[in-house]
Design an enzyme around this catalytic site. Sequence first.
Site, PDB file in Angstrom:
ATOM      1  N   HIS A   1       9.126   6.577   7.454  1.00 21.32           N
ATOM      2  CA  HIS A   1       9.813   7.461   5.585  1.00 21.32           C
ATOM      3  C   HIS A   1      11.418   7.188   6.316  1.00 21.32           C
ATOM      4  O   HIS A   1      12.055   7.905   7.675  1.00 21.32           O
ATOM      5  CB  HIS A   1       8.756   8.229   5.526  1.00 21.32           C
TER       6      HIS A   1
ATOM      7  N   ARG B   1       0.704  -1.246  -0.183  1.00 21.42           N
ATOM      8  CA  ARG B   1      -0.290  -0.201   0.170  1.00 21.42           C
ATOM      9  C   ARG B   1       0.598   0.990  -0.113  1.00 21.42           C
ATOM     10  O   ARG B   1       0.927   1.626  -0.988  1.00 21.42           O
ATOM     11  CB  ARG B   1      -1.228   0.175   1.569  1.00 21.42           C
ATOM     12  N   ASP B   2       1.377   1.415   1.359  1.00 20.17           N
ATOM     13  CA  ASP B   2       2.255   2.908   1.628  1.00 20.17           C
ATOM     14  C   ASP B   2       3.505   2.904   0.251  1.00 20.17           C
ATOM     15  O   ASP B   2       3.922   4.575  -0.866  1.00 20.17           O
ATOM     16  CB  ASP B   2       2.811   3.148   2.863  1.00 20.17           C
TER      17      ASP B   2
ATOM     18  N   ASN C   1       9.525   3.780   3.237  1.00 25.22           N
ATOM     19  CA  ASN C   1       9.421   3.633   4.679  1.00 25.22           C
ATOM     20  C   ASN C   1      10.117   2.524   4.851  1.00 25.22           C
ATOM     21  O   ASN C   1      11.033   2.735   3.759  1.00 25.22           O
ATOM     22  CB  ASN C   1       8.545   2.700   4.803  1.00 25.22           C
TER      23      ASN C   1
ATOM     24  N   HIS D   1       6.299   4.833  12.368  1.00 25.81           N
ATOM     25  CA  HIS D   1       6.452   4.188  10.712  1.00 25.81           C
ATOM     26  C   HIS D   1       6.796   5.292   9.787  1.00 25.81           C
ATOM     27  O   HIS D   1       6.537   6.389  10.131  1.00 25.81           O
ATOM     28  CB  HIS D   1       4.265   4.393  10.055  1.00 25.81           C
TER      29      HIS D   1
ATOM     30  N   CYS E   1       5.137   9.292  -0.198  1.00 29.05           N
ATOM     31  CA  CYS E   1       4.121   9.762  -0.158  1.00 29.05           C
ATOM     32  C   CYS E   1       2.990  10.623  -1.683  1.00 29.05           C
ATOM     33  O   CYS E   1       4.442  10.950  -1.400  1.00 29.05           O
ATOM     34  CB  CYS E   1       3.895  10.479   0.961  1.00 29.05           C
TER      35      CYS E   1
HETATM   36  P1  HMG Z   1     -12.485  14.689  -2.260  1.00 30.51           P
HETATM   37  O1  HMG Z   1     -12.593  15.074  -3.968  1.00 30.51           O
HETATM   38  O2  HMG Z   1     -12.466  15.541  -1.387  1.00 30.51           O
HETATM   39  O3  HMG Z   1     -14.458  13.772  -2.264  1.00 30.51           O
HETATM   40  O4  HMG Z   1     -11.270  13.450  -1.854  1.00 30.51           O
HETATM   41  P2  HMG Z   1     -15.199  13.431  -3.006  1.00 30.51           P
HETATM   42  O5  HMG Z   1     -16.217  13.020  -1.191  1.00 30.51           O
HETATM   43  O6  HMG Z   1     -15.733  15.080  -2.789  1.00 30.51           O
HETATM   44  O7  HMG Z   1     -15.898  13.048  -4.274  1.00 30.51           O
HETATM   45  C1  HMG Z   1     -14.629  12.864  -5.132  1.00 30.51           C
HETATM   46  C2  HMG Z   1     -15.006  11.934  -6.066  1.00 30.51           C
HETATM   47  O8  HMG Z   1     -14.033  11.162  -5.966  1.00 30.51           O
HETATM   48  C3  HMG Z   1     -16.319  11.300  -5.892  1.00 30.51           C
HETATM   49  O9  HMG Z   1     -16.316  10.542  -7.581  1.00 30.51           O
HETATM   50  C4  HMG Z   1     -15.882  10.594  -5.732  1.00 30.51           C
HETATM   51  O10 HMG Z   1     -17.171   9.028  -5.831  1.00 30.51           O
HETATM   52  C5  HMG Z   1     -15.152   9.791  -5.527  1.00 30.51           C
HETATM   53  P3  HMG Z   1     -16.719  11.424  -9.092  1.00 30.51           P
HETATM   54  O11 HMG Z   1     -18.001  11.595  -8.567  1.00 30.51           O
HETATM   55  O12 HMG Z   1     -15.941  13.111  -9.024  1.00 30.51           O
HETATM   56  O13 HMG Z   1     -16.357  10.713 -10.490  1.00 30.51           O
HETATM   57  N1  HMG Z   1     -14.352   9.283  -4.553  1.00 30.51           N
HETATM   58  C6  HMG Z   1     -13.896   7.767  -4.247  1.00 30.51           C
HETATM   59  N2  HMG Z   1     -13.526   6.610  -4.984  1.00 30.51           N
HETATM   60  C7  HMG Z   1     -13.384   5.655  -3.662  1.00 30.51           C
HETATM   61  N3  HMG Z   1     -12.873   5.590  -3.507  1.00 30.51           N
HETATM   62  C8  HMG Z   1     -13.031   6.657  -2.376  1.00 30.51           C
HETATM   63  C9  HMG Z   1     -13.863   8.078  -2.950  1.00 30.51           C
HETATM   64  N4  HMG Z   1     -13.958   9.162  -2.199  1.00 30.51           N
HETATM   65  C10 HMG Z   1     -14.948   9.482  -2.744  1.00 30.51           C
HETATM   66  N5  HMG Z   1     -13.391   5.965  -0.928  1.00 30.51           N
HETATM   67  C11 HMG Z   1     -10.979  12.426  -1.187  1.00 30.51           C
HETATM   68  C12 HMG Z   1     -12.060  13.306  -0.632  1.00 30.51           C
HETATM   69  C13 HMG Z   1      -9.991  11.515   0.660  1.00 30.51           C
HETATM   70  C14 HMG Z   1     -11.530  10.375  -1.520  1.00 30.51           C
HETATM   71  C15 HMG Z   1      -9.158  12.144  -1.527  1.00 30.51           C
HETATM   72  O14 HMG Z   1      -8.743  12.869  -0.861  1.00 30.51           O
HETATM   73  C16 HMG Z   1      -8.342  11.136  -1.961  1.00 30.51           C
HETATM   74  O15 HMG Z   1      -8.802   9.597  -2.081  1.00 30.51           O
HETATM   75  N6  HMG Z   1      -7.469  11.447  -1.437  1.00 30.51           N
HETATM   76  C17 HMG Z   1      -5.893   9.480  -1.575  1.00 30.51           C
HETATM   77  C18 HMG Z   1      -5.761   9.523   0.048  1.00 30.51           C
HETATM   78  C19 HMG Z   1      -4.383   9.015   0.246  1.00 30.51           C
HETATM   79  O16 HMG Z   1      -4.777   7.863  -0.619  1.00 30.51           O
HETATM   80  N7  HMG Z   1      -3.267   9.372   0.887  1.00 30.51           N
HETATM   81  C20 HMG Z   1      -1.852   8.744   1.071  1.00 30.51           C
HETATM   82  C21 HMG Z   1      -2.777   7.588   1.573  1.00 30.51           C
HETATM   83  S1  HMG Z   1      -2.011   8.495   3.401  1.00 30.51           S
HETATM   84  C22 HMG Z   1      -0.402   8.250   3.708  1.00 30.51           C
HETATM   85  O17 HMG Z   1       0.001   7.471   2.691  1.00 30.51           O
HETATM   86  C23 HMG Z   1       0.343   8.254   4.899  1.00 30.51           C
HETATM   87  C24 HMG Z   1       0.891   7.169   5.911  1.00 30.51           C
HETATM   88  O18 HMG Z   1       1.724   6.216   4.741  1.00 30.51           O
HETATM   89  C25 HMG Z   1       1.256   7.331   7.534  1.00 30.51           C
HETATM   90  C26 HMG Z   1       2.035   8.822   7.662  1.00 30.51           C
HETATM   91  O19 HMG Z   1       3.512   8.422   5.754  1.00 30.51           O
HETATM   92  O20 HMG Z   1       2.023   9.298   7.865  1.00 30.51           O
HETATM   93  C27 HMG Z   1      -1.047   6.323   6.291  1.00 30.51           C
HETATM   94 MG    MG Z   2       3.320   6.340   5.052  1.00 28.91          MG
END
Ligand code: HMG
Ligand code: MG
Length: 302
Positions: free
Chosen positions: A214, A15-16, A254, A212, A245
């Site tokens: 990186h 995933r990450d 990571n 966690h 990320c």
């Molecule tokens: P948004 O644009 O604010 O959402 O995104 P919305 O509710 O306005 O919806 C917009 C569109 O997204 C719509 O589709 C929804 O259906 C769709 P459209 O009508 O335009 O075709 N949608 C979705 N599709 C699939 N799955 C969903 C979903 N929700 C809405 N769940 C949202 C908000 C959170 C969805 C967006 O910002 C997003 O997907 N962000 C990605 C975040 C992400 O994956 N980041 C990386 C992971 S976090 C990380 O890596 C950190 C971590 O490792 C810890 C660390 O390292 O610190 C965990």
């Molecule tokens: Mg991470």
Amino acid sequence: MTLPKQVEIIEVGPRDGLQNEKNILTPELRVQLIERLAKAGLKKIEAGSFVSPKWVPQMAGTDLVLDQLNASPVKQQTGVKYAALTPNLKGLEGAIQHRADEVAIFSAASESFTQKNINCSISESLKRFEDIMAQAQQINLPVRGYVSTIVGCPYEGGIAPEKVAEVTKHLYEMGCYEVSLGDTIGVGTPIKFKQMLEAVMKDVPVNKLAVHCHNTYGQALANIYTSLEYGINKIDAAVAGLGGCPYAKGASGNIATEDVLFMLNGMNIPTGIDLDEVVSIGNWICDQLGRENQSKVGLANK
Ligand code: HMG
Ligand code: MG
């Protein structure tokens, strides 16, 4: 300080790691990677994310990945649990439909990072998570929490330990069985980790915390060792140090699972994971992705 008697490694590479790779792997290859890791002894693996494919195209097809994993005998044979990230109720729906064993919600200690990552403020994210938690609890689906940017943010710079403590406490009190503290851009150093952990541990028991790290600045193992000294015994890691990320420019992956295992083996702390096999998986997946292995141990044993 006494070091933990055993340590659990949570494999976040599929995933990450993969969420930030240029080359997008097919669901079949992702399944192959995950099952090889399970057979090597990793008992908890993040299999993907139910996020917007427009935001993170690499994680599209997480539904197919989970379906294949759940249909395979490897799950029963190894007892592995598969986790998926769910930022909102739409994500939770997908995770439930495709039978993730647990889900993860994710916020941050920095407003700007939260906005860039999930398009809302910290308090809005926590509000959304209450709805996720309520539904997950109804079906006894375990929820893990993440706090990103625990020592530094790509947009705001240094982060106050008290802010990290506040968000961590919120997630814990909301019902997260564990909160993983994410050094998203790898700028932590042991002294910063100490200050952050001391603030967080005032409110949240150490056995409910994971780290966690990186490895952008090469500090991850030092920070993990510091966390072990504080009693933390759950460590996130990514095979071959894959990824980064997408919302933290310049962040690298990571700490490599291989490198954490080598350190723990050297300290006689058992994990139940076969290091040689993880090294072989790391070199294999880097060939598939056409990228350099980020694991020092992987490179030394290539
Ligand atoms: P948004 O644009 O604010 O959402 O995104 P919305 O509710 O306005 O919806 C917009 C569109 O997204 C719509 O589709 C929804 O259906 C769709 P459209 O009508 O335009 O075709 N949608 C979705 N599709 C699939 N799955 C969903 C979903 N929700 C809405 N769940 C949202 C908000 C959170 C969805 C967006 O910002 C997003 O997907 N962000 C990605 C975040 C992400 O994956 N980041 C990386 C992971 S976090 C990380 O890596 C950190 C971590 O490792 C810890 C660390 O390292 O610190 C965990
Ligand atoms: Mg991470």
